[in-house]
Scaffold this motif. Structure first.
Motif, mmCIF file in Angstrom:
data_model
loop_
_atom_site.group_PDB
_atom_site.id
_atom_site.type_symbol
_atom_site.label_atom_id
_atom_site.label_comp_id
_atom_site.label_asym_id
_atom_site.label_seq_id
_atom_site.Cartn_x
_atom_site.Cartn_y
_atom_site.Cartn_z
ATOM 1 N N ALA A 151 8.322 18.257 -17.765
ATOM 2 C CA ALA A 151 8.709 16.948 -18.291
ATOM 3 C C ALA A 151 9.908 16.379 -17.540
ATOM 4 O O ALA A 151 9.919 15.207 -17.159
ATOM 5 N N LEU A 152 10.917 17.218 -17.315
ATOM 6 C CA LEU A 152 12.113 16.739 -16.633
ATOM 7 C C LEU A 152 11.794 16.366 -15.187
ATOM 8 O O LEU A 152 12.224 15.319 -14.694
ATOM 9 N N ALA A 153 11.020 17.206 -14.501
ATOM 10 C CA ALA A 153 10.696 16.917 -13.105
ATOM 11 C C ALA A 153 9.888 15.630 -12.989
ATOM 12 O O ALA A 153 10.136 14.814 -12.094
ATOM 13 N N ALA A 154 8.926 15.446 -13.891
ATOM 14 C CA ALA A 154 8.113 14.230 -13.842
ATOM 15 C C ALA A 154 8.964 12.991 -14.090
ATOM 16 O O ALA A 154 8.781 11.954 -13.446
ATOM 17 N N ALA A 155 9.906 13.091 -15.029
ATOM 18 C CA ALA A 155 10.778 11.948 -15.310
ATOM 19 C C ALA A 155 11.751 11.699 -14.166
ATOM 20 O O ALA A 155 12.053 10.550 -13.828
ATOM 21 N N LEU A 156 12.230 12.780 -13.535
ATOM 22 C CA LEU A 156 13.179 12.622 -12.441
ATOM 23 C C LEU A 156 12.572 11.885 -11.257
ATOM 24 O O LEU A 156 13.292 11.242 -10.485
ATOM 25 N N ASN A 157 11.265 11.980 -11.091
ATOM 26 C CA ASN A 157 10.628 11.241 -10.008
ATOM 27 C C ASN A 157 10.881 9.749 -10.149
ATOM 28 O O ASN A 157 11.096 9.037 -9.158
ATOM 29 N N HIS A 158 10.884 9.265 -11.379
ATOM 30 C CA HIS A 158 11.121 7.839 -11.600
ATOM 31 C C HIS A 158 12.609 7.503 -11.575
ATOM 32 O O HIS A 158 12.980 6.361 -11.296
ATOM 33 N N SER A 159 13.453 8.499 -11.841
ATOM 34 C CA SER A 159 14.880 8.295 -11.573
ATOM 35 C C SER A 159 15.096 8.090 -10.079
ATOM 36 O O SER A 159 15.831 7.193 -9.652
ATOM 37 N N ALA A 160 14.433 8.940 -9.287
ATOM 38 C CA ALA A 160 14.547 8.814 -7.837
ATOM 39 C C ALA A 160 13.954 7.490 -7.361
ATOM 40 O O ALA A 160 14.521 6.812 -6.494
ATOM 41 N N PHE A 161 12.803 7.127 -7.922
ATOM 42 C CA PHE A 161 12.143 5.877 -7.562
ATOM 43 C C PHE A 161 13.069 4.693 -7.811
ATOM 44 O O PHE A 161 13.153 3.769 -7.005
ATOM 45 N N ASN A 162 13.789 4.734 -8.906
ATOM 46 C CA ASN A 162 14.671 3.614 -9.228
ATOM 47 C C ASN A 162 16.054 3.763 -8.624
ATOM 48 O O ASN A 162 16.828 2.803 -8.604
ATOM 49 N N THR A 163 16.383 4.950 -8.130
ATOM 50 C CA THR A 163 17.529 5.044 -7.232
ATOM 51 C C THR A 163 17.228 4.242 -5.981
ATOM 52 O O THR A 163 18.077 3.505 -5.451
ATOM 53 N N ALA A 164 15.985 4.358 -5.517
ATOM 54 C CA ALA A 164 15.531 3.529 -4.400
ATOM 55 C C ALA A 164 15.562 2.054 -4.773
ATOM 56 O O ALA A 164 15.893 1.193 -3.952
ATOM 57 N N ASN A 165 15.229 1.748 -6.018
ATOM 58 C CA ASN A 165 15.237 0.367 -6.510
ATOM 59 C C ASN A 165 16.652 -0.206 -6.514
ATOM 60 O O ASN A 165 16.844 -1.418 -6.360
ATOM 61 N N ALA A 195 0.814 -1.215 0.000
ATOM 62 C CA ALA A 195 0.000 0.000 0.000
ATOM 63 C C ALA A 195 0.846 1.262 0.000
ATOM 64 O O ALA A 195 0.421 2.317 -0.483
ATOM 65 N N SER A 196 2.078 1.170 0.511
ATOM 66 C CA SER A 196 2.941 2.354 0.563
ATOM 67 C C SER A 196 3.410 2.801 -0.821
ATOM 68 O O SER A 196 3.958 3.903 -0.961
ATOM 69 N N VAL A 197 3.187 1.988 -1.843
ATOM 70 C CA VAL A 197 3.560 2.367 -3.209
ATOM 71 C C VAL A 197 2.817 3.618 -3.658
ATOM 72 O O VAL A 197 3.260 4.338 -4.556
ATOM 73 N N ALA A 198 1.682 3.937 -3.022
ATOM 74 C CA ALA A 198 0.921 5.138 -3.372
ATOM 75 C C ALA A 198 1.741 6.409 -3.225
ATOM 76 O O ALA A 198 1.391 7.453 -3.789
ATOM 77 N N LEU A 199 2.835 6.351 -2.496
ATOM 78 C CA LEU A 199 3.697 7.520 -2.345
ATOM 79 C C LEU A 199 4.178 8.043 -3.694
ATOM 80 O O LEU A 199 4.375 9.248 -3.863
ATOM 81 N N GLY A 200 4.345 7.161 -4.676
ATOM 82 C CA GLY A 200 4.862 7.576 -5.974
ATOM 83 C C GLY A 200 3.974 8.578 -6.672
ATOM 84 O O GLY A 200 4.440 9.613 -7.177
ATOM 85 N N ALA A 201 2.666 8.319 -6.738
ATOM 86 C CA ALA A 201 1.739 9.237 -7.398
ATOM 87 C C ALA A 201 1.678 10.567 -6.662
ATOM 88 O O ALA A 201 1.535 11.633 -7.284
ATOM 89 N N ILE A 202 1.774 10.533 -5.340
ATOM 90 C CA ILE A 202 1.700 11.768 -4.553
ATOM 91 C C ILE A 202 2.917 12.647 -4.816
ATOM 92 O O ILE A 202 2.796 13.860 -5.031
ATOM 93 N N LEU A 203 4.101 12.037 -4.821
ATOM 94 C CA LEU A 203 5.303 12.813 -5.095
ATOM 95 C C LEU A 203 5.333 13.302 -6.539
ATOM 96 O O LEU A 203 5.898 14.370 -6.828
#
Length: 437
Positions: A342-356, A321-329
């Motif tokens: 565009a860059l900020a939206a893409a960077l969120n997934h860079s950060a997400f996969n830094t966590a990965n 359930a904590s995965v919902a944090l992604g849409a909020i950020l």
């Protein structure tokens, strides 16, 4: 779904073929890409014991293939977002999914671990940019106060993948072979290309430029938001990466039961993405902080319940359930990035996969030190707590931001770069105040 116009409306009865696709169809098409991405991202973790054995490497070493994918996302998301600033969003969606399909096909055909790592890196390159562009397209088609829900519905593709795609890929991996699972992902990506070609809204190229997109990197609020994602999300990945092995070695379940636990995680993630953004649309940052605390608790109790399959299922549901944090950020970045959407939206997934990358690395390090498979839980809880500490700083940050000055100014400034893409269906906005519900 939004109700259809009355049958007496001449615009709908005389020219039905000219009516643009319904908003739900567009969101479904975008979410299909998330389904393909979610399937490969999470299934590769659940398949780790199988391709490790097939390629004759130990499991911590096999985790490098997962880190290679994450590294591809981290590097590819900002690079593609900047270089693609001159192209139409629809064109970018099609190209990104085509490359994603190629990378997963090469993974399925990889003759050795080295080539597999390279193919995983290639597969990861389009990941962040696709989600970033898809989120912007979804947000541009709904009223501003429904953005978190629209982004959450696009992210539903990723979370539904953890219910259906990942268990299916795991089952195929056990019955046919792990290579067939990546072949399935390649087919899903090609299906996304077809759906986006048919239903994604056509927009004009040249909405932005690389220098404007790079402006996002000057914002302190952008960086703190990305740090929350990069650190706070790492805990979930620390546990999930080694969940299959933990189930076998600690919980003592058979391999046939593993897809059930993966589906439990997916149900938690899907329900989280479905309902939590509704609270975020009312109180964005407090909701993000609450999720981080919730995740820290769920991860901390992981070692205590790992020996009991029923209690473990409940805990895995909570972690999902904590995965919902992604849409909020993602929505938070839309608010603080100004023109560099565009860059900020893409960077969120860079950060997400830094966590990965960070979560599996630290979890694997704890396992190598002899702390046991359940040590990933405390490691993950520590990362969630660090993410919460960063959240406190971000929440108290009252410095200047490009968007969050006044509510009226925010709406006009936020909508500026998004409205240049023609709306999908002019009648949709007047038909209902809540087209996404």
């Amino acid at each position: 779904m939004t109700p259809s116009p009355p049958a007496t409306s001449p615009s709908t009865t005389s020219k039905p073929a000219s009516a643009p696709p319904h908003l739900a169809i567009v969101l479904f098409s975008l979410a299909m890409g998330g389904f393909a991405i979610g399937t490969t991202e999470f299934a590769s973790m659940s398949l780790l014991p199988f391709f490790a054995a097939d390629l004759h490497i130990d499991e911590p070493t096999a985790g490098h293939a997962i880190s290679a994918y994450a590294l591809g996302v981290v590097l590819g998301a900002p690079l593609i977002a900047v270089l693609g600033a001159k192209f139409a969003r629809r064109t970018q969606l099609l190209a990104l999914m085509a490359v994603f399909a190629l990378g997963n096909a090469l993974t399925a055909l990889a003759p050795g671990f080295g080539s597999m790592v390279a193919a995983r890196f290639l597969s990861g390159l389009p990941h962040g940019a696709y989600f970033g562009i898809a989120a912007l397209v979804a947000a541009s088609l709904v009223p501003q106060h429904r953005r978190s829900q629209a982004v959450g519905q696009v992210m539903l593709g990723l979370t539904v993948a953890t219910i259906i795609g990942v268990p299916l890929a795991n089952l195929i991996g056990q019955m046919v072979g792990w290579r067939a699972s990546f072949g399935l992902v390649s087919l899903l990506a090609l299906l996304t290309v077809l759906l986006c070609a048919l239903f994604a809204p056509r927009d004009r190229a040249g909405r932005s430029d690389p220098l404007r997109e790079l402006g996002a990197l000057r914002s302190r609020r952008v960086w703190t938001t990305l740090a929350i994602s990069a650190i706070g999300f790492g805990g979930m990945f620390a546990v999930y990466t080694y969940l299959a092995t933990t189930l076998i070695e600690v919980t003592k379940v058979s391999t046939e039961v593993i897809p059930f636990f993966l589906a439990i995680f997916g149900i938690g993630a899907t329900l989280g993405n479905l309902f939590v953004p509704r609270f975020a649309d009312r109180a964005l940052m407090p909701t993000a902080g609450g999720i981080l605390v919730f995740a820290a608790v769920a991860l901390a109790v992981f070692p205590l319940v790992a020996g009991n399959p029923w209690l473990l299922a409940i805990d895995i549901f909570a972690i999902g359930a904590s995965v919902a944090l992604g849409a909020i950020l993602q929505t938070r970045l839309m608010d603080v990035a100004g023109d560099a959407q565009a860059l900020a939206a893409a960077l969120n997934h860079s950060a997400f996969n830094t966590a990965n990358a960070l979560g599996p690395f630290l979890g694997g390090l704890a396992i190598r030190q002899g702390l046991g498979w359940t040590s990933t839980g405390p490691v993950g809880a520590g990362l969630a707590v660090l993410g919460f500490l960063i959240w406190i700083f971000a929440y108290r940050d009252i410095g200047p931001a490009p968007v969050e000055h006044a509510s009226s100014g925010d709406a006009s400034r936020q909508a500026g770069p998004l409205k240049q893409a023609p709306p999908l269906a002019p009648r949709e906005r007047s038909r209902s105040e809540d087209p996404v519900a």
